[in-house]
Design a protein around this motif. Structure first.
Motif, PDB file in Angstrom:
ATOM      1  N   VAL A  24       0.867  -1.186   0.000  1.00  0.00           N
ATOM      2  CA  VAL A  24       0.000   0.000   0.000  1.00  0.00           C
ATOM      3  C   VAL A  24       0.897   1.227   0.000  1.00  0.00           C
ATOM      4  CG1 VAL A  24      -1.704   1.359   1.278  1.00  0.00           C
ATOM      5  CG2 VAL A  24      -1.923  -1.136   1.151  1.00  0.00           C
ATOM      6  N   HIS A  25       0.745   2.039  -1.026  1.00  0.00           N
ATOM      7  CA  HIS A  25       1.543   3.261  -1.155  1.00  0.00           C
ATOM      8  C   HIS A  25       0.901   4.424  -0.394  1.00  0.00           C
ATOM      9  CE1 HIS A  25       4.288   6.060  -3.121  1.00  0.00           C
ATOM     10  NE2 HIS A  25       3.247   6.833  -3.352  1.00  0.00           N
ATOM     11  N   ASP A  26      -0.436   4.520  -0.501  1.00  0.00           N
ATOM     12  CA  ASP A  26      -1.142   5.633   0.131  1.00  0.00           C
ATOM     13  C   ASP A  26      -2.641   5.357   0.106  1.00  0.00           C
ATOM     14  OD1 ASP A  26      -1.448   8.092   1.375  1.00  0.00           O
ATOM     15  OD2 ASP A  26      -0.586   9.261  -0.268  1.00  0.00           O
ATOM     16  N   LEU A  27      -3.390   6.184   0.798  1.00  0.00           N
ATOM     17  CA  LEU A  27      -4.851   6.175   0.714  1.00  0.00           C
ATOM     18  C   LEU A  27      -5.252   7.154  -0.384  1.00  0.00           C
ATOM     19  CD1 LEU A  27      -5.481   6.157   4.519  1.00  0.00           C
ATOM     20  CD2 LEU A  27      -6.233   4.387   2.948  1.00  0.00           C
ATOM     21  N   HIS A  28      -6.425   6.951  -0.971  1.00  0.00           N
ATOM     22  CA  HIS A  28      -6.870   7.772  -2.105  1.00  0.00           C
ATOM     23  C   HIS A  28      -8.278   8.286  -1.826  1.00  0.00           C
ATOM     24  CE1 HIS A  28      -8.005   8.815  -6.212  1.00  0.00           C
ATOM     25  NE2 HIS A  28      -6.731   8.696  -6.562  1.00  0.00           N
ATOM     26  N   GLY A  29      -8.503   9.532  -2.116  1.00  0.00           N
ATOM     27  CA  GLY A  29      -9.793  10.159  -1.821  1.00  0.00           C
ATOM     28  C   GLY A  29     -10.875   9.973  -2.861  1.00  0.00           C
ATOM     29  N   GLY A  30     -10.622   9.188  -3.896  1.00  0.00           N
ATOM     30  CA  GLY A  30     -11.620   9.015  -4.945  1.00  0.00           C
ATOM     31  C   GLY A  30     -11.475  10.087  -6.014  1.00  0.00           C
ATOM     32  N   LEU A  58      -7.400   2.898  -2.205  1.00  0.00           N
ATOM     33  CA  LEU A  58      -5.952   2.786  -2.129  1.00  0.00           C
ATOM     34  C   LEU A  58      -5.211   3.251  -3.368  1.00  0.00           C
ATOM     35  CD1 LEU A  58      -5.824  -0.968  -1.083  1.00  0.00           C
ATOM     36  CD2 LEU A  58      -5.758   0.986   0.461  1.00  0.00           C
ATOM     37  N   VAL A  59      -3.957   3.600  -3.137  1.00  0.00           N
ATOM     38  CA  VAL A  59      -2.941   3.681  -4.177  1.00  0.00           C
ATOM     39  C   VAL A  59      -1.963   2.570  -3.819  1.00  0.00           C
ATOM     40  CG1 VAL A  59      -1.088   5.034  -5.215  1.00  0.00           C
ATOM     41  CG2 VAL A  59      -3.174   6.190  -4.400  1.00  0.00           C
ATOM     42  N   LEU A  60      -1.745   1.648  -4.748  1.00  0.00           N
ATOM     43  CA  LEU A  60      -0.810   0.551  -4.495  1.00  0.00           C
ATOM     44  C   LEU A  60       0.586   0.933  -4.982  1.00  0.00           C
ATOM     45  CD1 LEU A  60      -2.788  -2.675  -5.478  1.00  0.00           C
ATOM     46  CD2 LEU A  60      -2.521  -1.605  -3.230  1.00  0.00           C
ATOM     47  N   SER A  61       1.588   0.319  -4.380  1.00  0.00           N
ATOM     48  CA  SER A  61       2.962   0.480  -4.827  1.00  0.00           C
ATOM     49  C   SER A  61       3.148  -0.264  -6.141  1.00  0.00           C
ATOM     50  CB  SER A  61       3.930  -0.094  -3.782  1.00  0.00           C
ATOM     51  OG  SER A  61       3.783   0.577  -2.561  1.00  0.00           O
ATOM     52  N   TRP A  62       4.050   0.235  -6.953  1.00  0.00           N
ATOM     53  CA  TRP A  62       4.378  -0.416  -8.216  1.00  0.00           C
ATOM     54  C   TRP A  62       4.816  -1.851  -7.952  1.00  0.00           C
ATOM     55  CZ3 TRP A  62       3.657   0.928 -13.132  1.00  0.00           C
ATOM     56  CH2 TRP A  62       4.293   0.171 -14.114  1.00  0.00           C
ATOM     57  N   GLY A  63       4.233  -2.797  -8.654  1.00  0.00           N
ATOM     58  CA  GLY A  63       4.625  -4.199  -8.524  1.00  0.00           C
ATOM     59  C   GLY A  63       3.949  -4.954  -7.395  1.00  0.00           C
ATOM     60  N   ALA A  64       3.141  -4.270  -6.593  1.00  0.00           N
ATOM     61  CA  ALA A  64       2.452  -4.961  -5.491  1.00  0.00           C
ATOM     62  C   ALA A  64       1.405  -5.912  -6.072  1.00  0.00           C
ATOM     63  CB  ALA A  64       1.779  -3.954  -4.566  1.00  0.00           C
ATOM     64  N   VAL A  87     -12.811  -2.706  -0.500  1.00  0.00           N
ATOM     65  CA  VAL A  87     -11.500  -2.169  -0.834  1.00  0.00           C
ATOM     66  C   VAL A  87     -11.474  -1.868  -2.327  1.00  0.00           C
ATOM     67  CG1 VAL A  87      -9.014  -2.595  -0.853  1.00  0.00           C
ATOM     68  CG2 VAL A  87     -10.410  -3.493   1.016  1.00  0.00           C
ATOM     69  N   ALA A  88     -11.070  -0.648  -2.677  1.00  0.00           N
ATOM     70  CA  ALA A  88     -10.966  -0.246  -4.081  1.00  0.00           C
ATOM     71  C   ALA A  88      -9.557   0.246  -4.356  1.00  0.00           C
ATOM     72  CB  ALA A  88     -11.968   0.862  -4.385  1.00  0.00           C
ATOM     73  N   VAL A  89      -8.990  -0.219  -5.463  1.00  0.00           N
ATOM     74  CA  VAL A  89      -7.684   0.279  -5.905  1.00  0.00           C
ATOM     75  C   VAL A  89      -7.957   1.401  -6.897  1.00  0.00           C
ATOM     76  CG1 VAL A  89      -5.536  -0.270  -7.102  1.00  0.00           C
ATOM     77  CG2 VAL A  89      -6.567  -1.941  -5.545  1.00  0.00           C
ATOM     78  N   GLU A  90      -7.553   2.601  -6.545  1.00  0.00           N
ATOM     79  CA  GLU A  90      -7.801   3.781  -7.375  1.00  0.00           C
ATOM     80  C   GLU A  90      -6.634   4.099  -8.302  1.00  0.00           C
ATOM     81  OE1 GLU A  90     -10.525   5.586  -7.614  1.00  0.00           O
ATOM     82  OE2 GLU A  90     -11.668   5.034  -5.838  1.00  0.00           O
ATOM     83  N   ASP A  91      -5.418   3.727  -7.885  1.00  0.00           N
ATOM     84  CA  ASP A  91      -4.242   4.093  -8.668  1.00  0.00           C
ATOM     85  C   ASP A  91      -3.082   3.186  -8.271  1.00  0.00           C
ATOM     86  OD1 ASP A  91      -2.684   5.508 -10.478  1.00  0.00           O
ATOM     87  OD2 ASP A  91      -2.811   7.421  -9.404  1.00  0.00           O
ATOM     88  N   ILE A  92      -2.054   3.204  -9.092  1.00  0.00           N
ATOM     89  CA  ILE A  92      -0.804   2.503  -8.790  1.00  0.00           C
ATOM     90  C   ILE A  92       0.310   3.532  -8.899  1.00  0.00           C
ATOM     91  CG2 ILE A  92       0.804   0.700  -9.511  1.00  0.00           C
ATOM     92  CD1 ILE A  92      -1.672  -0.882 -10.465  1.00  0.00           C
ATOM     93  N   ALA A  93       1.128   3.625  -7.863  1.00  0.00           N
ATOM     94  CA  ALA A  93       2.208   4.603  -7.835  1.00  0.00           C
ATOM     95  C   ALA A  93       3.268   4.263  -8.876  1.00  0.00           C
ATOM     96  CB  ALA A  93       2.832   4.648  -6.435  1.00  0.00           C
ATOM     97  N   ALA A  94       3.859   5.286  -9.442  1.00  0.00           N
ATOM     98  CA  ALA A  94       4.938   5.094 -10.412  1.00  0.00           C
ATOM     99  C   ALA A  94       6.134   4.438  -9.731  1.00  0.00           C
ATOM    100  CB  ALA A  94       5.338   6.439 -11.001  1.00  0.00           C
ATOM    101  N   GLY A  98       7.865   8.463  -4.187  1.00  0.00           N
ATOM    102  CA  GLY A  98       7.927   8.620  -2.739  1.00  0.00           C
ATOM    103  C   GLY A  98       6.538   8.679  -2.142  1.00  0.00           C
ATOM    104  N   PRO A  99       6.437   8.651  -0.815  1.00  0.00           N
ATOM    105  CA  PRO A  99       5.137   8.710  -0.149  1.00  0.00           C
ATOM    106  C   PRO A  99       4.353   9.945  -0.566  1.00  0.00           C
ATOM    107  CG  PRO A  99       6.878   8.240   1.417  1.00  0.00           C
ATOM    108  CD  PRO A  99       7.546   8.577   0.116  1.00  0.00           C
ATOM    109  N   GLY A 100       3.062   9.736  -0.799  1.00  0.00           N
ATOM    110  CA  GLY A 100       2.192  10.843  -1.162  1.00  0.00           C
ATOM    111  C   GLY A 100       2.250  11.238  -2.625  1.00  0.00           C
ATOM    112  N   THR A 101       3.032  10.513  -3.446  1.00  0.00           N
ATOM    113  CA  THR A 101       3.102  10.803  -4.878  1.00  0.00           C
ATOM    114  C   THR A 101       2.637   9.594  -5.666  1.00  0.00           C
ATOM    115  OG1 THR A 101       5.406  11.266  -4.254  1.00  0.00           O
ATOM    116  CG2 THR A 101       4.634  12.206  -6.272  1.00  0.00           C
ATOM    117  N   PRO A 102       1.510   9.710  -6.349  1.00  0.00           N
ATOM    118  CA  PRO A 102       1.035   8.563  -7.133  1.00  0.00           C
ATOM    119  C   PRO A 102       1.898   8.275  -8.342  1.00  0.00           C
ATOM    120  CG  PRO A 102      -0.634  10.316  -7.070  1.00  0.00           C
ATOM    121  CD  PRO A 102       0.551  10.785  -6.321  1.00  0.00           C
TER     122      PRO A 102
END
Length: 102
Positions: A24-30, A58-64, A87-94, A98-102
């Motif tokens: 899990v990279h971060d939470l996402h507000g939709g 959620l925003v997931l980490s790359w490769g999770a 649980v909804a995956v909204e995005d995947i971080a590049a 870093g934390p807080g950056t999708p």
């Protein structure tokens, strides 16, 4: 919701538990930032608490691994709140974000 905790404490515990899950990279507000628990003076983005129903976005980490990560999130949140956990995956971080950056 648990009668032992205030809504603020419950939302904070859910957010902390989710962010502690590997992948899990971060939470996402939709899309419009609408997924949140609104509290006096602040909000917990990415966690929506309702009686018997909790949503986590959620925003997931790359490769999770998506399924394993969302299953772990659901399991950890279910230990904190009663009822159904969505649980909804909204995005995947590049990669390397870093934390807080999708």
């Amino acid at each position: 919701m648990s009668s032992e905790l205030t809504p603020a404490e419950l939302a904070d515990r859910v957010a902390s538990a989710v962010l502690a899950v590997p992948g899990v990279h971060d939470l996402h507000g939709g899309v419009l930032g609408e997924v949140a628990t609104y509290l006096p003076g602040r909000r917990v983005t990415g966690v929506r608490l309702r009686d018997g129903d909790t949503q986590v976005h959620l925003v997931l980490s790359w490769g999770a691994p998506i399924t394993a990560t969302t299953d772990e999130v659901r399991s950890r949140v279910a230990e904190i709140v009663p009822g159904t956990v969505h649980v909804a995956v909204e995005d995947i971080a590049a990669p390397g974000a870093g934390p807080g950056t999708p």
